[in-house]
Motif scaffolding. Sequence first.
Motif, PDB file in Angstrom:
ATOM      1  N   THR A  11       0.830  -1.196   0.000  1.00 39.76           N
ATOM      2  CA  THR A  11       0.000   0.000   0.000  1.00 39.76           C
ATOM      3  C   THR A  11       0.865   1.247   0.000  1.00 39.76           C
ATOM      4  OG1 THR A  11      -0.125   0.014   2.419  1.00 39.76           O
ATOM      5  CG2 THR A  11      -1.880  -1.138   1.235  1.00 39.76           C
ATOM      6  N   LYS A  12       2.173   1.067   0.136  1.00 38.46           N
ATOM      7  CA  LYS A  12       3.111   2.167   0.215  1.00 38.46           C
ATOM      8  C   LYS A  12       4.384   1.760  -0.522  1.00 38.46           C
ATOM      9  CE  LYS A  12       4.349   5.323   3.903  1.00 38.46           C
ATOM     10  NZ  LYS A  12       4.564   5.438   5.333  1.00 38.46           N
ATOM     11  N   GLY A  13       5.020   2.679  -1.209  1.00 45.18           N
ATOM     12  CA  GLY A  13       6.253   2.365  -1.919  1.00 45.18           C
ATOM     13  C   GLY A  13       5.989   1.894  -3.337  1.00 45.18           C
ATOM     14  N   VAL A  44       4.175  -4.520   8.431  1.00 46.00           N
ATOM     15  CA  VAL A  44       2.802  -5.017   8.315  1.00 46.00           C
ATOM     16  C   VAL A  44       1.847  -3.906   7.909  1.00 46.00           C
ATOM     17  CG1 VAL A  44       0.868  -5.976   9.624  1.00 46.00           C
ATOM     18  CG2 VAL A  44       3.145  -6.936   9.899  1.00 46.00           C
ATOM     19  N   LYS A  45       2.067  -2.698   8.419  1.00 45.30           N
ATOM     20  CA  LYS A  45       1.144  -1.584   8.125  1.00 45.30           C
ATOM     21  C   LYS A  45       1.165  -1.163   6.665  1.00 45.30           C
ATOM     22  CE  LYS A  45       4.540   1.865   9.274  1.00 45.30           C
ATOM     23  NZ  LYS A  45       4.796   3.175   9.728  1.00 45.30           N
ATOM     24  N   ASP A  46       2.177  -1.590   5.906  1.00 39.03           N
ATOM     25  CA  ASP A  46       2.313  -1.163   4.510  1.00 39.03           C
ATOM     26  C   ASP A  46       1.873  -2.208   3.498  1.00 39.03           C
ATOM     27  OD1 ASP A  46       3.301   1.199   5.476  1.00 39.03           O
ATOM     28  OD2 ASP A  46       5.392   0.735   5.046  1.00 39.03           O
TER      29      ASP A  46
END
Length: 50
Positions: A11-13, A44-46
């Motif tokens: 979700t990021k990167g 985990v958050k990403d």
Amino acid sequence: MFELDDQVVATKGVDLGVMVITGFSGGGAYIHVKVDGMSLTYPVKDIKKA
């Protein structure tokens, strides 16, 4: 919660598409994934389930 062999996406990167979970570390704070022959580690958050 995530399990081994779950399919996930970042979700990021950089978007590398669908990745497969191969392991966990940091008390579950980080997830090891494999995509296109590369092994990567994400917080985990990403990530989220594909």
